[in-house]
Design an enzyme around this catalytic site. Structure first.
Site, mmCIF file in Angstrom:
data_model
loop_
_atom_site.group_PDB
_atom_site.id
_atom_site.type_symbol
_atom_site.label_atom_id
_atom_site.label_comp_id
_atom_site.label_asym_id
_atom_site.label_seq_id
_atom_site.Cartn_x
_atom_site.Cartn_y
_atom_site.Cartn_z
ATOM 1 N N LYS A 1 -10.665 -22.981 0.128
ATOM 2 C CA LYS A 1 -10.308 -21.841 0.978
ATOM 3 C C LYS A 1 -10.553 -20.522 0.246
ATOM 4 O O LYS A 1 -11.152 -19.600 0.801
ATOM 5 C CB LYS A 1 -8.835 -21.977 1.388
ATOM 6 N N ARG B 1 5.140 -10.986 5.288
ATOM 7 C CA ARG B 1 4.906 -11.213 3.861
ATOM 8 C C ARG B 1 4.727 -9.887 3.108
ATOM 9 O O ARG B 1 4.248 -8.903 3.667
ATOM 10 C CB ARG B 1 3.684 -12.125 3.678
ATOM 11 N N ASP C 1 -0.121 -23.496 -5.031
ATOM 12 C CA ASP C 1 -0.140 -23.925 -3.628
ATOM 13 C C ASP C 1 0.224 -25.394 -3.457
ATOM 14 O O ASP C 1 0.319 -25.890 -2.340
ATOM 15 C CB ASP C 1 -1.532 -23.682 -3.023
HETATM 16 C C1 S3P Z 1 -5.045 -17.131 -3.397
HETATM 17 C C2 S3P Z 1 -4.097 -16.811 -4.328
HETATM 18 C C3 S3P Z 1 -2.740 -17.348 -4.328
HETATM 19 C C4 S3P Z 1 -2.622 -18.586 -3.452
HETATM 20 C C5 S3P Z 1 -3.286 -18.381 -2.136
HETATM 21 C C6 S3P Z 1 -4.759 -18.098 -2.311
HETATM 22 C C7 S3P Z 1 -6.381 -16.514 -3.470
HETATM 23 O O1 S3P Z 1 -1.847 -16.372 -3.835
HETATM 24 O O2 S3P Z 1 -1.259 -18.918 -3.249
HETATM 25 O O3 S3P Z 1 -3.149 -19.540 -1.324
HETATM 26 O O4 S3P Z 1 -7.305 -17.013 -2.802
HETATM 27 O O5 S3P Z 1 -6.521 -15.538 -4.198
HETATM 28 P P1 S3P Z 1 -1.114 -15.305 -4.820
HETATM 29 O O6 S3P Z 1 -2.143 -14.418 -5.340
HETATM 30 O O7 S3P Z 1 -0.137 -14.619 -3.915
HETATM 31 O O8 S3P Z 1 -0.459 -16.148 -5.851
#
Ligand code: S3P
Length: 731
Positions: A317, A418, A612
């Protein structure tokens, strides 16, 4: 609800209302009214049991009725009001089903002087091409929208009763003012009907009509289906709402003129842009529509089973988001393989299409992005809707702060709750102009600040790849160097992909620096499988005796492999095979075999590397011998849901001793029972509780699972294929 319900006009709609009311037990008796010439139809209605009795005179029909529903065509409502006037009763509530509301309200004013306060105008958005009571069904309104257009003096008790009545018939009720209703319906219903009638009329009058119709298959049939509707009714609707319809016809003429010119000028690019926009916009409408209409998705999981076989889970993702962002800003054409076709990444894709980027696909996970260069994005016409995707919103906020146009970022309920201050505050320190709510949440109103951003030296207070990436993207438009220091390593896909696109980034220990000097050169991207999706199967196979799984082509970037490390510390049997580099990212096949797990204290340095994966790791802990303790993971409280609270609540329901703490959880391994848990609309929680079924002693019902589509739409099918007895129910 009622002793006596009177339906005026027992045709398709009136008959279906009567049938739905009877099915739901909403009235002791249901009677119909019609004109003498409708006698035969009313006889049929009575014979079919749709109504108990009928009347050809309005007085006795409405006498003693608690509710009167006027279900006649809009053109006849004036005469119905006139007939009703001498019998109007304060203790009855009246409503109608007319598809234009302005005309109905105006009619009521003409007849009564003032619209009676116990008349509630309503419009069920449901129908069929057939008419007459024989076509009536009892589920015509189920999961269909119904719009109530109350006036300022409409009695609230009447309003509530009408709303309640329709909800019990299965409709999804919303309220809006009369004019808005008519404008929306003109665009979404009346104009399409006119276009369908017009096309059939035009082609039908051409000499070669018989030949044309002989060959008219799919497209023509679909497009003109609604031209089979009742011409009298549609003539009346068009006149009743002509003030809204005429300007739309003018716009349609201009749009067709534009398409004609593009064809004359051989402008295939612009024509493609129009079609591609329409294609995705339609998909978005459908998703939205289904999102609104699908009340919920529930996973029913039978206990036991094991996971066996080979699988490739969908694309990463984080990398999918970034491939769209950097591909769009690059010079040249970028081809992406393995793109994650799920709601979150598609939200990013749509946002860039909305900013004028031509993106072909996805077809089998492949995209072709026609990059517009670092300064080539165009102002979006509307707000950019990012659904559930925090990554889209946080990364885009940085990117958009440095553009020459303004933008607004919105999201769904979860995303709108959020925290965004973590990006808006450092961006403000760079000179960005972003307004959020007082609580620091979306919508974000971004004023384009091209040429005004200043580089920053920022030490992040939390380990967040989204914040880091946001500032790096803003740094591509800032004066001087932008440098971000992280308190612990977080995923570094942005840095790696920037390098892959030949954009200079300097990494020194925990610090990354970028400047505006540089440009992105298109590069091909092969997105590996998402280790966050693979994690459900790594845990599933580790906890279910007899399991043996091979997960192919999984991204094993060292900033993402915390889940493997944690599971191995607990005793899991995971082999990393066939390790190789694809497009600057390490990839491998993961072989996992069941192995009894033991509880551990999870090392805090692994937390950001598995951030995650904790929902499913909590399930692993519940299946382990002894105690597992997690701390230093307060970030879990501000993910798509409060993952500490929601997981602890659910595990407790399943009989697991799971104690939430401020920044983690303490879980005592033991048997997992069955029960009904909710995911609170959080995709990873829904999938984690499904996996718990492998070790449960009774069935688990997981509520609110629709958001699994944000990251892993294939989950339910794949997990079933590999051995979990999961059934997906929609209602
Ligand atoms: C992500 C960073 C993470 C992760 C999210 C995807 C990214 O979040 O939890 O699902 O793609 O940079 P945080 O930066 O809030 O830790």
């Amino acid at each position: 609800m009622f002793d006596r319900l009177c339906i005026i006009g027992v045709g398709l709609i009136g008959g279906s209302i009567a049938r739905a009311a009877r099915l739901q037990g909403l009235s002791k008796s249901i009677v119909g009214y019609g004109r003498p010439q409708d006698r035969q139809n009313l006889e049929t209605a009575k014979r079919l049991g749709v109504i108990d009795d009928y009347y050809l005179q309005i007085g006795p029909a409405v006498l003693g009725a608690d509710c009167v529903v006027i279900a006649t065509p809009v053109a006849s409502i004036e005469s119905i009001f006139a007939l009703l006037k001498p019998h109007w009763s304060e203790r009855t509530i009246y409503t109608d089903v007319g598809s234009t509301k302005g005309s109905v309200v105006a009619t009521a004013e003409r007849v009564f002087g003032v619209v009676p306060d116990n008349f509630v105008p309503a419009h069920p958005i449901a129908g069929a091409e057939q008419s007459g009571v024989e076509a009536a069904v009892d589920d015509l309104f189920v999961h269909k929208r119904l719009i109530i257009t109350p006036l300022s003096h409409t009695r609230t008790d009447a309003l509530h009763q009408v709303q309640d009545f329709w909800e019990r018939c299965g409709s999804v009720v919303s309220k809006m003012d009369v004019q808005r209703h008519d404008a929306i319906l003109a665009a979404t219903s009346h104009l399409p009907h006119i276009l369908a009638f017009a096309l059939v009329d035009m082609l039908g009058h051409q000499d070669e009509q018989s030949e044309i119709f002989n060959y008219a298959a799919g497209g023509f049939r679909d497009f003109t289906r609604i031209a089979s509707s009742d011409p009298t009714m549609w003539r009346d609707i068009c006149f009743a709402n002509k003030n809204e319809i005429i300007p739309l016809l003018q716009q349609t003429r201009e749009q067709l003129g534009k398409i004609q010119r593009l064809l004359e000028q051989d402008d295939s690019q612009q024509l493609f842009a129009i079609f591609a926009y329409a294609n995705t916009a339609r998909q978005r409408f459908l998703n939205q529509f289904e999102g609104n209409m699908t009340k919920s998705i529930t996973f029913q999981v039978q206990p036991g089973g094991l996971l066996q076989g080979e699988a490739r889970v969908p694309g990463d993702k984080s990398m999918s988001h970034r491939s769209i962002m950097l591909g769009s800003l690059a010079e040249g054409v970028t081809h992406v393989k393995g793109f994650l076709v799920a709601e979150d990444a598609l939200a990013t894709l749509q946002a860039f299409r909305d900013m004028g980027v031509e993106i072909e696909g996805p077809v089998d996970g492949c995209l072709t992005i026609h990059g517009v260069g670092k300064h080539g994005l165009k102002a979006p016409q509307n707000e950019l809707y990012l659904g559930n995707s925090g990554t889209s919103m946080r990364l885009l906020s940085g990117l958009l702060a440095g553009q020459s146009f303004n933008s607004v970022l919105t999201g769904d309920k979860s995303l709108s709750g959020r925290p965004m201050k973590r990006v808006t505050e450092p961006l403000a320190a760079m000179g960005a102009d972003i307004k959020a709510s007082e609580k620091g949440t979306a919508p974000l109103y971004i004023t384009g600040n091209a040429g005004q951003l200043q580089g920053i030296d920022y030490v992040m207070p939390m380990a967040s790849a989204q914040v880091k990436s946001c500032l790096l993207l803003a740094g591509m438009y800032a004066d001087g160097a932008t440098s971000v220091t992280e308190p612990a390593p977080t995923r570094d896909h942005t840095e790696r992909m920037l390098s892959g696109f030949s954009y200079p980034v300097k990494k020194q220990g925990s610090n990354v620096t970028i400047t505006a000097e540089g440009q992105l050169t298109a590069a091909d991207i092969d997105v590996p499988s998402d280790i966050s999706s693979a994690a459900f199967f790594l845990v599933g196979a580790s906890i279910a005796p007899g399991s043996d799984l091979l997960l192919k082509h999984v991204g094993i970037n060292p900033t993402r492999t915390g889940v493997i490390d944690i599971l191995r510390l607990m005793g899991a049997n995971i082999e990393v095979l066939n390790e190789h580099i694809v497009g600057g990212e390490p990839v491998a096949d993961l072989h996992v075999v069941y192995s009894p797990l033991t509880g551990i204290d999870i090392p805090e340095e692994l937390v950001p590397l598995a951030i995650d994966e904790f929902p499913v790791l909590f399930v692993a802990a519940a299946c382990a011998k002894g105690q597992t303790r997690l701390s230093g993971a307060e970030e879990l409280r501000v993910k798509e849901s409060d993952r500490i609270q929601v997981m602890a609540d659910g595990l407790q329901i399943l009989g697991v001793d799971a104690q939430p703490t401020e920044d983690g959880m303490v879980i005592q391994g033991g048997p997992i029972g069955g029960g009904v848990v909710t995911s609170h609309g959080d995709h990873r929680i829904a999938m984690a509780f499904s996996i718990a079924g492998l070790r449960a002693t009774a069935p688990i019902t997981v509520l609110d699972c629709a958001n699994v589509n944000t990251s892993f739409p294939e989950f339910k099918d794949l997990v079933k294929r590999l051995g979990l007895a999961l059934v997906c129910e929609e209602s």
